[in-house]
Design an enzyme around this catalytic site. Structure first.
Site, PDB file in Angstrom:
ATOM      1  N   ASP A  56       0.833  -1.196   0.000  1.00  8.94           N
ATOM      2  CA  ASP A  56       0.000   0.000   0.000  1.00  8.94           C
ATOM      3  C   ASP A  56       0.872   1.251   0.000  1.00  8.94           C
ATOM      4  OD1 ASP A  56      -2.562   1.147   0.172  1.00  8.94           O
ATOM      5  OD2 ASP A  56      -2.126   1.692   2.236  1.00  8.94           O
ATOM      6  N   ASP A 381      -9.314  -0.366   1.079  1.00  9.64           N
ATOM      7  CA  ASP A 381      -9.264   0.122  -0.303  1.00  9.64           C
ATOM      8  C   ASP A 381     -10.570  -0.224  -1.014  1.00  9.64           C
ATOM      9  OD1 ASP A 381      -6.762   1.077   0.116  1.00  9.64           O
ATOM     10  OD2 ASP A 381      -5.715  -0.311  -1.227  1.00  9.64           O
TER      11      ASP A 381
END
Ligand code: ADP
Ligand code: MG
Length: 532
Positions: A56, A381
């Site tokens: 990420d 996400d």
């Protein structure tokens, strides 16, 4: 003449520009290898040996404790992207890095920074228009597309094997908490439990608390729970001022204690008479109150976080009661079951089976902390992207398709501009190709071949041609269901161009070094070896 103290470092003109651009490029290079479903992960080790393994963008940059001022501005893009959209952090940072790298070429051609920034501004504005033009409209009933958006957001993030399950959980969760088209992701609690596999991750129609009941004598399970949420303590208040009570005989002491117990009993009786069989208290519950509650078979937790109390209110329909006199049966909430459950070493309290809960919990299971944390980031996400797609109702094809189409149209648009601005808009367009080319590179494909084919397909009118990394082929990615919310792209482009413009406008860096040494050093190994 001395203007500033000696420990001030100053960099002027070209040096300042080059130094800042280099730092920004390095930040982009760091996250580049993680882009897309085939991107690699990074292992970050903190000074205390805590390990984070992640794909990420924003997590990587936050953990790295970057020091260079321009590089820090790049980290800010990732953070903005994360708070505004929740996904697309790597993309945003990479575009900013590439915009600056390309600006350097223009600087080499002796084009003035203000011309470049003007061109970039025009290009960013035009990009928004083009993106809105390319975007497709969806409705909240397009479950299939929404599920695919969640899956696209999660691919390559350690959630791979269970992404169908997670997509389903994400969709159900968001639809459940939506109120008149408004989605507040804070109403979805994410709780983590070590033990079991990630495929055991569950959506609980209620709230899971990382708590135990306050006394083992209380029931472990309460069916048809009537829940009271208390914001006052179930104990006697300590007097605010120092008080001294003089007692001169054993009878007096006894009387005093009995008086105290009587007051507590009155409090607990009031709770009982309200009809509650479960109590969540934001404050403390003292021993005697615990004993009385247990005797009445009332399940109770104390010191429950305010945020959890609020979620419990949304999930069960209970009202938060802040004084004893307000507690009536009407303030209670309902749940089918309240239960204390053990998962491995952790104990949780489940409040589940709520009727139409407006807050709920995703309980992530997984073998190790690292796996759970990465799954959490993937799910976040997914949640961010689905919420985003629902809010605006606009989506675009992923896999680099939208970037390629944007590049093509920006190039066409640049033809109508005057000389130097035209060059800047062209470089802006070129920067966007960095996304498909990196997706290809990270998957072990030849980026030049891929770009060439993408370009010719888009030139011949295939606006949805992109790189499908499930099949490693260039095809209509919309049909392959690789879909992202429009907002991920618009936000990435606008914050990337803003930062690039801001960095390009700097021609003088005046840094007070303090004792930290060289603030303007762009050697990443230095900051890494120092910080990790
Ligand atoms: P970011 O932090 O920018 O979201 P990611 O690592 O999540 O970075 O990668 C996002 C990129 O991966 C997007 O451009 C998206 O279109 C692309 N992508 C996701 N799934 C696929 C797929 N199956 N095939 C090709 N590209 C994909
Ligand atoms: Mg992503």
């Amino acid at each position: 003449m001395v203007l500033m103290p000696e420990d001030i470092q100053r960099m002027i003109g070209k040096d300042a520009q080059r130094n800042n651009i280099l730092a920004a490029k390095m930040v982009a290079d760091i996250v580049k290898t993680t882009l897309g479903p085939r991107g690699m992960d990074k292992m970050l080790v903190s000074p205390t040996n805590d390990i984070v393994i992640t794909n990420d963008g924003v997590t990587i940059l936050e953990e790295m404790q970057i020091e260079h001022p321009a590089a820090k501005m790049m980290v800010e893009i990732a953070k903005t992207q994360e708070t505004e959209v929740g996904d697309g952090t790597t993309t945003a940072v990479m575009i900013a890095g590439k915009l600056l790298e390309n600006a350097e070429k223009l600087l080499d051609m002796k084009i003035h920074p203000t011309v470049i920034t003007k061109g970039y501004r025009i290009a960013a504005e035009k990009s928004k228009q083009i993106l809105n033009d390319i975007a497709l409209r969806i409705t909240k009933d397009d479950d299939d597309i929404l599920r695919q958006i969640a899956i696209t957001a999660m691919t390559g993030k350690g959630a791979e094997d269970s992404k169908e399950l997670f997509a389903d959980i994400i969709l159900r969760a968001i639809k459940q908490i939506e109120i008149n088209g408004k989605i507040d992701l804070k109403d979805i609690k994410i709780e983590k439990s070590k033990g079991d596999g990630i495929e055991d991750t569950e959506l609980v129609s209620g709230i899971v608390l990382d708590k135990e009941r306050v006394s083992p004598d209380m029931p472990v399970l309460v069916k048809n729970a009537r829940i009271a949420l208390l914001d006052f303590p179930l104990e006697l208040k300590n007097p605010e001022i120092q008080t001294r009570i003089s007692i001169s005989s054993p009878e007096q002491l006894q009387g005093f204690i009995m008086q105290e117990e009587k007051s507590i009993k009155e409090i607990v009786d009031k709770v009982k008479f309200s009809g509650a069989n479960v109590v969540f208290c934001q404050k403390g519950i003292d021993d005697f109150a615990q004993y009385l509650l247990s005797k009445d078979e009332i399940f109770a937790c104390r010191r429950v976080a305010r945020s959890d109390i609020e979620k419990l209110a949304k999930a069960t329909g209970a009202k938060i009661v802040s004084s004893l006199s307000e507690l009536t049966p009407f303030e209670l909430g309902n749940a089918e079951v309240v239960e204390e459950v053990k998962h491995g070493e952790d104990v949780f309290v489940y409040v589940k089976g709520c009727q139409n809960p407006k807050a709920l919990t995703i309980l992530i299971h997984g073998g190790t902390e690292h796996v759970i944390d990465e799954v959490e980031r993937a799910i976040k996400d997914g949640l961010g992207d689905v919420a985003c797609a629902l809010r605006s109702g606009l989506v675009v094809p992923g896999g680099g398709a939208v970037e390629m189409e944007l590049t093509k149209r920006l190039r066409e648009f640049s033809q109508g501009l005057s000389g130097r601005e035209q060059l800047a808009v062209e470089e802006f367009a070129n920067a966007l190709e960095f996304i498909p080319s990196t997706l290809a590179e990270n998957a072990g494909m030849d980026p030049i071949d891929v770009l060439t084919e993408l370009k010719s397909r888009h030139d011949s009118g295939e606006r949805n041609a992109g790189l499908n990394l499930f099949t490693n082929r260039i095809e209509n990615v919309l049909e392959a269901k690789i879909i992202e919310p429009l907002k991920v792209k618009t936000q990435a482009i606008s914050s990337a161009s803003e930062v690039a413009i801001m960095i390009l406008r700097i021609d003088d860096v005046i840094a007070s070094t303090g004792k930290k040494g060289n603030m303007m050093s762009v050697n990443p190994m230095r900051s890494m070896s120092e910080e990790f």
